[in-house]
Design a protein around this motif. Structure first.
Motif, PDB file in Angstrom:
ATOM      1  N   SER A 225       0.855  -1.187   0.000  1.00 39.59           N
ATOM      2  CA  SER A 225       0.000   0.000   0.000  1.00 39.59           C
ATOM      3  C   SER A 225       0.888   1.234   0.000  1.00 39.59           C
ATOM      4  O   SER A 225       2.094   1.143   0.250  1.00 39.59           O
ATOM      5  CB  SER A 225      -0.939   0.004   1.206  1.00 39.59           C
ATOM      6  OG  SER A 225      -0.202  -0.030   2.406  1.00 39.59           O
ATOM      7  N   ASP A 226       0.290   2.381  -0.275  1.00 36.14           N
ATOM      8  CA  ASP A 226       1.050   3.625  -0.443  1.00 36.14           C
ATOM      9  C   ASP A 226       0.076   4.784  -0.245  1.00 36.14           C
ATOM     10  O   ASP A 226      -0.912   4.889  -0.984  1.00 36.14           O
ATOM     11  CB  ASP A 226       1.649   3.645  -1.857  1.00 36.14           C
ATOM     12  CG  ASP A 226       2.684   4.720  -2.067  1.00 36.14           C
ATOM     13  OD1 ASP A 226       3.024   5.419  -1.101  1.00 36.14           O
ATOM     14  OD2 ASP A 226       3.163   4.855  -3.207  1.00 36.14           O
ATOM     15  N   LEU A 227       0.322   5.601   0.761  1.00 30.87           N
ATOM     16  CA  LEU A 227      -0.581   6.710   1.077  1.00 30.87           C
ATOM     17  C   LEU A 227       0.236   7.892   1.594  1.00 30.87           C
ATOM     18  O   LEU A 227       1.218   7.690   2.314  1.00 30.87           O
ATOM     19  CB  LEU A 227      -1.587   6.262   2.143  1.00 30.87           C
ATOM     20  CG  LEU A 227      -2.429   7.327   2.842  1.00 30.87           C
ATOM     21  CD1 LEU A 227      -3.843   6.792   3.067  1.00 30.87           C
ATOM     22  CD2 LEU A 227      -1.852   7.732   4.186  1.00 30.87           C
ATOM     23  N   GLY A 289       1.628   9.540 -10.503  1.00 30.71           N
ATOM     24  CA  GLY A 289       1.412   8.307  -9.735  1.00 30.71           C
ATOM     25  C   GLY A 289       2.003   7.105 -10.434  1.00 30.71           C
ATOM     26  O   GLY A 289       2.808   7.232 -11.368  1.00 30.71           O
ATOM     27  N   HIS A 290       1.571   5.929  -9.998  1.00 26.53           N
ATOM     28  CA  HIS A 290       2.164   4.681 -10.492  1.00 26.53           C
ATOM     29  C   HIS A 290       1.266   3.504 -10.172  1.00 26.53           C
ATOM     30  O   HIS A 290       0.451   3.573  -9.241  1.00 26.53           O
ATOM     31  CB  HIS A 290       3.540   4.473  -9.831  1.00 26.53           C
ATOM     32  CG  HIS A 290       3.501   4.607  -8.326  1.00 26.53           C
ATOM     33  ND1 HIS A 290       3.198   3.557  -7.485  1.00 26.53           N
ATOM     34  CD2 HIS A 290       3.691   5.675  -7.516  1.00 26.53           C
ATOM     35  CE1 HIS A 290       3.219   3.983  -6.227  1.00 26.53           C
ATOM     36  NE2 HIS A 290       3.506   5.263  -6.212  1.00 26.53           N
ATOM     37  N   GLY A 291       1.446   2.433 -10.932  1.00 26.98           N
ATOM     38  CA  GLY A 291       0.782   1.188 -10.587  1.00 26.98           C
ATOM     39  C   GLY A 291       1.345   0.652  -9.282  1.00 26.98           C
ATOM     40  O   GLY A 291       2.476   0.988  -8.896  1.00 26.98           O
ATOM     41  N   VAL A 296       5.907  -1.835  -5.082  1.00 24.35           N
ATOM     42  CA  VAL A 296       5.236  -0.586  -4.710  1.00 24.35           C
ATOM     43  C   VAL A 296       5.170   0.359  -5.910  1.00 24.35           C
ATOM     44  O   VAL A 296       4.209   1.122  -6.039  1.00 24.35           O
ATOM     45  CB  VAL A 296       5.875   0.050  -3.456  1.00 24.35           C
ATOM     46  CG1 VAL A 296       7.272   0.549  -3.711  1.00 24.35           C
ATOM     47  CG2 VAL A 296       5.013   1.159  -2.911  1.00 24.35           C
ATOM     48  N   HIS A 297       6.141   0.258  -6.786  1.00 22.60           N
ATOM     49  CA  HIS A 297       6.070   1.004  -8.047  1.00 22.60           C
ATOM     50  C   HIS A 297       6.076  -0.001  -9.184  1.00 22.60           C
ATOM     51  O   HIS A 297       7.047  -0.731  -9.356  1.00 22.60           O
ATOM     52  CB  HIS A 297       7.287   1.928  -8.223  1.00 22.60           C
ATOM     53  CG  HIS A 297       7.348   3.011  -7.191  1.00 22.60           C
ATOM     54  ND1 HIS A 297       8.465   3.278  -6.454  1.00 22.60           N
ATOM     55  CD2 HIS A 297       6.420   3.899  -6.782  1.00 22.60           C
ATOM     56  CE1 HIS A 297       8.220   4.288  -5.622  1.00 22.60           C
ATOM     57  NE2 HIS A 297       6.980   4.676  -5.803  1.00 22.60           N
ATOM     58  N   GLU A 298       5.003  -0.061  -9.931  1.00 26.77           N
ATOM     59  CA  GLU A 298       5.002  -0.955 -11.088  1.00 26.77           C
ATOM     60  C   GLU A 298       4.249  -0.305 -12.249  1.00 26.77           C
ATOM     61  O   GLU A 298       3.756   0.813 -12.118  1.00 26.77           O
ATOM     62  CB  GLU A 298       4.464  -2.344 -10.703  1.00 26.77           C
ATOM     63  CG  GLU A 298       3.083  -2.385 -10.068  1.00 26.77           C
ATOM     64  CD  GLU A 298       2.646  -3.809  -9.681  1.00 26.77           C
ATOM     65  OE1 GLU A 298       3.382  -4.514  -8.977  1.00 26.77           O
ATOM     66  OE2 GLU A 298       1.538  -4.192 -10.092  1.00 26.77           O
ATOM     67  N   ILE A 316      -3.730   1.934  -9.093  1.00 27.56           N
ATOM     68  CA  ILE A 316      -2.700   2.973  -9.242  1.00 27.56           C
ATOM     69  C   ILE A 316      -2.753   3.922  -8.043  1.00 27.56           C
ATOM     70  O   ILE A 316      -3.693   3.871  -7.251  1.00 27.56           O
ATOM     71  CB  ILE A 316      -2.890   3.788 -10.551  1.00 27.56           C
ATOM     72  CG1 ILE A 316      -4.256   4.486 -10.566  1.00 27.56           C
ATOM     73  CG2 ILE A 316      -2.725   2.898 -11.775  1.00 27.56           C
ATOM     74  CD1 ILE A 316      -4.431   5.502 -11.705  1.00 27.56           C
ATOM     75  N   THR A 317      -1.733   4.786  -7.952  1.00 31.89           N
ATOM     76  CA  THR A 317      -1.783   5.877  -6.979  1.00 31.89           C
ATOM     77  C   THR A 317      -1.978   7.183  -7.731  1.00 31.89           C
ATOM     78  O   THR A 317      -1.610   7.310  -8.899  1.00 31.89           O
ATOM     79  CB  THR A 317      -0.479   5.992  -6.171  1.00 31.89           C
ATOM     80  OG1 THR A 317       0.573   6.419  -7.050  1.00 31.89           O
ATOM     81  CG2 THR A 317      -0.096   4.679  -5.514  1.00 31.89           C
ATOM     82  N   ILE A 318      -2.580   8.145  -7.028  1.00 31.57           N
ATOM     83  CA  ILE A 318      -2.690   9.518  -7.539  1.00 31.57           C
ATOM     84  C   ILE A 318      -2.108  10.407  -6.447  1.00 31.57           C
ATOM     85  O   ILE A 318      -2.638  10.437  -5.332  1.00 31.57           O
ATOM     86  CB  ILE A 318      -4.171   9.899  -7.808  1.00 31.57           C
ATOM     87  CG1 ILE A 318      -4.802   8.987  -8.869  1.00 31.57           C
ATOM     88  CG2 ILE A 318      -4.276  11.373  -8.205  1.00 31.57           C
ATOM     89  CD1 ILE A 318      -4.364   9.226 -10.291  1.00 31.57           C
ATOM     90  N   GLU A 319      -1.001  11.090  -6.743  1.00 34.10           N
ATOM     91  CA  GLU A 319      -0.249  11.772  -5.685  1.00 34.10           C
ATOM     92  C   GLU A 319       0.412  13.077  -6.117  1.00 34.10           C
ATOM     93  O   GLU A 319       1.633  13.197  -6.110  1.00 34.10           O
ATOM     94  CB  GLU A 319       0.808  10.823  -5.118  1.00 34.10           C
ATOM     95  CG  GLU A 319       1.677  10.128  -6.164  1.00 34.10           C
ATOM     96  CD  GLU A 319       2.704   9.209  -5.500  1.00 34.10           C
ATOM     97  OE1 GLU A 319       3.459   9.696  -4.655  1.00 34.10           O
ATOM     98  OE2 GLU A 319       2.752   8.011  -5.855  1.00 34.10           O
ATOM     99  N   PRO A 320      -0.402  14.087  -6.459  1.00 30.07           N
ATOM    100  CA  PRO A 320       0.203  15.380  -6.792  1.00 30.07           C
ATOM    101  C   PRO A 320       0.763  16.066  -5.543  1.00 30.07           C
ATOM    102  O   PRO A 320       0.381  15.728  -4.414  1.00 30.07           O
ATOM    103  CB  PRO A 320      -0.984  16.180  -7.350  1.00 30.07           C
ATOM    104  CG  PRO A 320      -2.175  15.606  -6.650  1.00 30.07           C
ATOM    105  CD  PRO A 320      -1.872  14.136  -6.460  1.00 30.07           C
ATOM    106  N   ILE A 332      -0.721  14.812  -1.392  1.00 30.83           N
ATOM    107  CA  ILE A 332      -1.852  13.975  -0.980  1.00 30.83           C
ATOM    108  C   ILE A 332      -1.851  12.777  -1.924  1.00 30.83           C
ATOM    109  O   ILE A 332      -1.842  12.957  -3.149  1.00 30.83           O
ATOM    110  CB  ILE A 332      -3.199  14.731  -1.077  1.00 30.83           C
ATOM    111  CG1 ILE A 332      -3.161  16.005  -0.224  1.00 30.83           C
ATOM    112  CG2 ILE A 332      -4.347  13.823  -0.640  1.00 30.83           C
ATOM    113  CD1 ILE A 332      -4.412  16.887  -0.364  1.00 30.83           C
ATOM    114  N   GLU A 333      -1.836  11.583  -1.364  1.00 30.98           N
ATOM    115  CA  GLU A 333      -1.741  10.364  -2.182  1.00 30.98           C
ATOM    116  C   GLU A 333      -2.768   9.339  -1.740  1.00 30.98           C
ATOM    117  O   GLU A 333      -2.877   9.018  -0.556  1.00 30.98           O
ATOM    118  CB  GLU A 333      -0.332   9.756  -2.041  1.00 30.98           C
ATOM    119  CG  GLU A 333      -0.185   8.399  -2.719  1.00 30.98           C
ATOM    120  CD  GLU A 333       1.236   7.844  -2.670  1.00 30.98           C
ATOM    121  OE1 GLU A 333       1.983   8.148  -1.713  1.00 30.98           O
ATOM    122  OE2 GLU A 333       1.588   7.075  -3.586  1.00 30.98           O
ATOM    123  N   ASP A 334      -3.500   8.817  -2.711  1.00 27.96           N
ATOM    124  CA  ASP A 334      -4.421   7.704  -2.468  1.00 27.96           C
ATOM    125  C   ASP A 334      -4.165   6.589  -3.460  1.00 27.96           C
ATOM    126  O   ASP A 334      -3.600   6.813  -4.538  1.00 27.96           O
ATOM    127  CB  ASP A 334      -5.880   8.170  -2.650  1.00 27.96           C
ATOM    128  CG  ASP A 334      -6.386   8.965  -1.461  1.00 27.96           C
ATOM    129  OD1 ASP A 334      -6.243   8.481  -0.329  1.00 27.96           O
ATOM    130  OD2 ASP A 334      -6.921  10.072  -1.674  1.00 27.96           O
TER     131      ASP A 334
END
Ligand code: GLY
Ligand code: MN
Ligand code: MN
Length: 357
Positions: A225-227, A289-291, A296-298, A316-320, A332-334
């Motif tokens: 996970s990644d937040l 972001g990333h898969g 954790v990064h794919e 994926i993550t969205i993290e601007p 902020i990352e989800d």
């Protein structure tokens, strides 16, 4: 075995067999093998898993039926030659992204009669679409991180070092049944928060008035996970409040646009457009972001101009972020799952401004 069968079918159709998988996460995906040394050779006659004596007993126990274990006694090239002689193959396609130059030359020198060919990145491409079991594990990894950040909101206070906060996160994850963090936790306070991949300090204490950027994730039963959330200690000044609002607007607009068929580049441009329109274009340097999955990064990278079209069941993550050197930053990352109808955000912790008193 289903994954291995599908891959073999795809590779056969594209005419790229025998195929050498050297990435350990890819081998784990295909076979369940979680050790630190191994190579998977997929021949027309079937899959062979090569490793040394440290993993013989374990590998034989967990390899799917139909995968033959090959004990490497005298270097990898010799073990590969042994297999190729058995299968009467004279060429070998190599997974492109994972083989080091040293390993490539060892194969070239040790397999003089075998033609080594470029094999692309077929396994990573397969991993983009998660199956229901993988989605459940990613959902659980996200839920543990949500619980952890909830716990942190009550734990952090001025006077703690960044390191103490990172240690609390690690302990929480271990207590929740995780192997640990999915990457080196980022706890960045005050001016440190303007460095997107800040190196958490053992000495620096968190102070009143700091922004506190925490980027965290766990490794749960093979999945990550990644937040990221940015808290404010004691108060928040007007400029930071404005910056936070812009990052949140960009993050939520990009999340809203997630659906099958949208390009990764389009998501990036939605978030980047909002940040640039507000005058902070230069302050958002990294990609959106990333898969995420076994790594954790794919694949796919969610970056500017990427033509990659999202698929159903990709996570994926969205993290601007906006980063002002010497002052501080906000990210902020989800994590988000692409669904048939659009999206399901997997991390739920509030994105309202949290001021810690
Ligand atoms: N912590 C690394 C990332 O968010 O991608
Ligand atoms: Mn992160
Ligand atoms: Mn991330």
């Amino acid at each position: 075995m289903m994954r291995l069968k599908k891959l073999t079918r795809d590779l056969a159709r594209e005419g790229i067999l025998p195929y050498l998988v050297s990435s350990l996460p890819n081998i784990e995906y295909l076979t369940g093998f979680k050790g630190s040394y191994g190579t998977l050779l997929i021949a027309r006659k079937g899959p062979f898993f090569i490793s040394d004596s440290r993993y013989e007993e374990y590998a034989k126990k967990i390899l799917p039926r139909g995968v033959e274990f090959v004990l490497q006694k005298d270097g990898l090239p010799n073990a590969i030659r042994e297999v190729l002689e058995k299968t009467a193959d004279r060429a070998l396609y190599l997974e492109e992204h994972s083989l080091t130059l040293g390993a490539y030359y060892a194969l070239k020198d040790g397999l003089a009669k075998v033609k080594l060919l470029r094999g692309g990145d077929a396994v990573n491409a397969l991993r983009v679409v998660k199956d229901p079991g993988e989605i459940e594990l990613l959902r659980e990894a996200a839920a543990i991180t949500d619980r952890c950040v909830e716990h942190l909101a009550g734990f952090v206070k001025p006077g703690l070092t960044e390191w103490e906060v990172a240690t609390e996160i690690e302990d929480f994850y271990r207590g929740a049944g995780c192997r640990g963090s999915s990457f080196s936790t980022i706890v960045a306070s005050g001016a440190g928060s303007s460095m997107p991949h800040y190196d958490t300090s053992m000495e620096k204490t968190i102070e009143e008035g700091d922004a506190l950027l925490i980027d965290m994730g766990c490794h749960f039963r093979g999945y990550n996970s990644d937040l990221t959330r940015t808290f404010f200690m004691g108060w928040i000044d007007e400029e930071m409040r404005r910056i936070y609002g812009i990052v949140r607007e960009a993050q939520e607009a990009a999340l809203e646009a997630v659906r099958p068929g949208v390009t990764a580049g389009k998501l990036d441009s939605i978030a980047r457009g909002i940040i640039a329109k507000n005058g902070f274009g230069e302050a958002f340097g990294h990609s959106l972001g990333h898969g995420i999955g076994i790594d954790v990064h794919e694949v796919p990278a969610i970056r500017a101009k990427s033509p990659f079209r999202l698929k159903k069941n990709t996570v994926i993550t969205i993290e601007p972020g906006i980063y002002i050197p010497g002052i501080g930053g906000v990210r902020i990352e989800d994590m988000v799952l692409v669904t048939e109808a659009g999206r399901e955000v997997l991390t739920h912790f509030t994105k309202d401004i949290v001021v810690i008193h």
